[in-house]
Enzyme design. Structure first.
Site, PDB file in Angstrom:
ATOM      1  N   TYR A  24      -1.356  -0.684  10.368  1.00 45.29           N
ATOM      2  CA  TYR A  24      -1.466  -1.102   8.974  1.00 45.29           C
ATOM      3  C   TYR A  24      -0.243  -0.642   8.183  1.00 45.29           C
ATOM      4  O   TYR A  24       0.373  -1.422   7.450  1.00 45.29           O
ATOM      5  CB  TYR A  24      -2.740  -0.515   8.371  1.00 45.29           C
ATOM      6  CG  TYR A  24      -3.010  -0.905   6.946  1.00 45.29           C
ATOM      7  CD1 TYR A  24      -3.618  -2.119   6.649  1.00 45.29           C
ATOM      8  CD2 TYR A  24      -2.673  -0.064   5.882  1.00 45.29           C
ATOM      9  CE1 TYR A  24      -3.881  -2.488   5.334  1.00 45.29           C
ATOM     10  CE2 TYR A  24      -2.929  -0.421   4.572  1.00 45.29           C
ATOM     11  CZ  TYR A  24      -3.537  -1.632   4.308  1.00 45.29           C
ATOM     12  OH  TYR A  24      -3.791  -2.000   3.006  1.00 45.29           O
ATOM     13  N   SER A  74       0.844  -1.191   0.000  1.00 45.16           N
ATOM     14  CA  SER A  74       0.000   0.000   0.000  1.00 45.16           C
ATOM     15  C   SER A  74       0.879   1.240   0.000  1.00 45.16           C
ATOM     16  O   SER A  74       2.037   1.221   0.458  1.00 45.16           O
ATOM     17  CB  SER A  74      -0.891   0.013   1.250  1.00 45.16           C
ATOM     18  OG  SER A  74      -1.496   1.270   1.448  1.00 45.16           O
TER      19      SER A  74
END
Length: 237
Positions: free
Chosen positions: A146, A132
């Site tokens: 995350y 990501s």
């Protein structure tokens, strides 16, 4: 690699990007194994629709991973797509519990599955990890664990690329904003437009565009240890 006829395992393949990827790779002639940890009925429905098979196991559980890969006869491609959604943290879960679960799914899972897959890929293969844009950013509180897990995934990818060469190629795809069904439902139109304005291309990406990037890595045999950023020109700040 000529992908037609090859077997691919997609973790987290029962929804979102994973589902799209399963469908597109099956459409390209691959034999697709659809993995999920919880939604077995959905995984089996997708597998039936694309002529593949479903495997239900938790990628963060070493015993479950070991047993699942023991049942796979042949494997050419592993796509570590499964992730824990930072917006779905149970309110009763402690910081320590949430950290362990996030790292378990987003980092330990790809680690365990990659090592198990390498044992199956005796004649070579491909591993693609889904990261990501958050791997590059100083995250807000919601995204902190995350972002940490995705940054560590980059290190894992580079290390595996070196350790598994020359037979197995390992790369990473790091998407930016993807306008998924979940995102559209989560944000107001005003919030979505505000996010789009932070992107030079002034739009979010699509799951299909991420699938195209993954397919490029599968079909190219001279790329390993790389991170393919596909984010519309988003700056890493």
């Amino acid at each position: 690699m000529e992908i037609k006829g090859k077997t691919v395992l997609v973790t987290g393949g029962s929804q979102g990007l994973g589902e799209q990827l399963c469908r597109e790779l099956a459409g390209a002639g691959m034999k697709v194994i659809v993995n999920c940890a919880h939604n077995a009925a959905r995984a089996r429905k997708i597998a039936e629709a694309i002529g593949g098979c479903a495997m239900v196991f938790d990628i963060a559980d070493p015993d479950a991973v070991r047993n699942a890969f023991a049942d796979i006869r042949e494997l050419h491609v592993l796509i570590n797509n499964a992730r824990l959604d930072p917006y779905r943290r149970p309110p009763v879960m402690s910081d320590a519990e949430w950290f362990d679960r996030m790292i378990g799914v987003n980092l330990k899972g790809p680690y365990l599955c990659s090592l198990a897959a390498a044992e199956k890929m005796k004649r070579g293969g491909k591993i693609v990890n889904l990261s990501s844009v958050w791997a590059y950013r100083a995250a807000n509180r919601r995204m902190m664990e995350y972002a940490m897990s995705k940054a560590a995934l980059h290190s894992l990818s580079r290390t595996l690329a070196r350790l598994l060469a020359p037979g197995i190629l390992v790369n990473t795809v790091a998407p930016g904003m993807i306008e998924s069904k979940e995102m559209v439902e989560r944000l107001t139109p005003e919030e979505l437009n505000s996010l789009r304005k932070t992107i030079p291309l002034e739009r979010g990406g699509s799951a299909h565009e991420i699938c195209m990037a993954i397919r490029f890595l599968l079909e190219n045999d001279y790329i390993t240890g790389e991170i393919l950023n596909i984010n519309g020109g988003t700056q890493f700040v």
